[in-house]
Design a protein around this motif. Structure first.
Motif, mmCIF file in Angstrom:
data_model
loop_
_atom_site.group_PDB
_atom_site.id
_atom_site.type_symbol
_atom_site.label_atom_id
_atom_site.label_comp_id
_atom_site.label_asym_id
_atom_site.label_seq_id
_atom_site.Cartn_x
_atom_site.Cartn_y
_atom_site.Cartn_z
ATOM 1 N N ARG A 10 0.829 -1.206 0.000
ATOM 2 C CA ARG A 10 0.000 0.000 0.000
ATOM 3 C C ARG A 10 0.868 1.263 0.000
ATOM 4 O O ARG A 10 0.565 2.231 -0.706
ATOM 5 C CB ARG A 10 -0.951 -0.009 1.197
ATOM 6 C CG ARG A 10 -2.008 1.089 1.081
ATOM 7 C CD ARG A 10 -3.071 0.988 2.131
ATOM 8 N NE ARG A 10 -2.501 1.429 3.404
ATOM 9 C CZ ARG A 10 -2.684 0.824 4.569
ATOM 10 N NH1 ARG A 10 -3.422 -0.247 4.652
ATOM 11 N NH2 ARG A 10 -2.131 1.284 5.664
ATOM 12 N N ILE A 11 1.962 1.255 0.762
ATOM 13 C CA ILE A 11 2.870 2.404 0.768
ATOM 14 C C ILE A 11 3.440 2.617 -0.637
ATOM 15 O O ILE A 11 3.484 3.739 -1.139
ATOM 16 C CB ILE A 11 4.004 2.217 1.798
ATOM 17 C CG1 ILE A 11 3.442 2.196 3.217
ATOM 18 C CG2 ILE A 11 5.052 3.323 1.656
ATOM 19 C CD1 ILE A 11 4.435 1.747 4.284
ATOM 20 N N LYS A 12 3.866 1.522 -1.282
ATOM 21 C CA LYS A 12 4.434 1.624 -2.633
ATOM 22 C C LYS A 12 3.404 2.156 -3.629
ATOM 23 O O LYS A 12 3.744 2.927 -4.529
ATOM 24 C CB LYS A 12 4.969 0.269 -3.089
ATOM 25 C CG LYS A 12 6.231 -0.131 -2.363
ATOM 26 C CD LYS A 12 6.748 -1.475 -2.838
ATOM 27 C CE LYS A 12 8.040 -1.844 -2.119
ATOM 28 N NZ LYS A 12 8.622 -3.093 -2.615
ATOM 29 N N GLU A 13 2.145 1.766 -3.467
ATOM 30 C CA GLU A 13 1.087 2.265 -4.350
ATOM 31 C C GLU A 13 0.810 3.752 -4.104
ATOM 32 O O GLU A 13 0.555 4.503 -5.036
ATOM 33 C CB GLU A 13 -0.195 1.463 -4.139
ATOM 34 C CG GLU A 13 -0.114 0.043 -4.662
ATOM 35 C CD GLU A 13 -1.301 -0.816 -4.249
ATOM 36 O OE1 GLU A 13 -2.133 -0.380 -3.416
ATOM 37 O OE2 GLU A 13 -1.384 -1.954 -4.737
ATOM 38 N N ASN A 14 0.848 4.169 -2.833
ATOM 39 C CA ASN A 14 0.537 5.557 -2.484
ATOM 40 C C ASN A 14 1.693 6.524 -2.731
ATOM 41 O O ASN A 14 1.474 7.728 -2.842
ATOM 42 C CB ASN A 14 0.110 5.654 -1.018
ATOM 43 C CG ASN A 14 -1.249 5.039 -0.776
ATOM 44 O OD1 ASN A 14 -2.087 4.980 -1.665
ATOM 45 N ND2 ASN A 14 -1.472 4.568 0.441
#
Length: 71
Positions: A10-14
């Protein structure tokens, strides 16, 4: 505190490579001033957001300790 794989994903997507961020808080003597802007270089497997800060610093934003947001 190390995030699990779902949180890292999720961090990588955001925070994709090239996105712009602003530093909200970093607990480090060498930290850029709050409000400093920078460009995300990559997010590693423990959720640290590596940033090339506009002031020349390259300290990463550590998951669970530091804070930044996309601009």
């Amino acid at each position: 505190m190390q995030p699990n794989e779902r949180i890292v994903k999720r961090i990588k997507e955001n925070y994709p490579v090239g996105c712009r961020v602003m530093l909200d808080k970093m607990d480090d003597k060498q930290a850029p001033p709050e409000g400093t802007q920078g460009t995300v270089v990559f997010v590693d497997d423990i959720g640290t957001i590596h940033v090339k800060w506009d002031n020349g610093s390259s300290l990463g934003v550590a998951f669970g300790e530091d804070q930044c947001h996309r601009i």
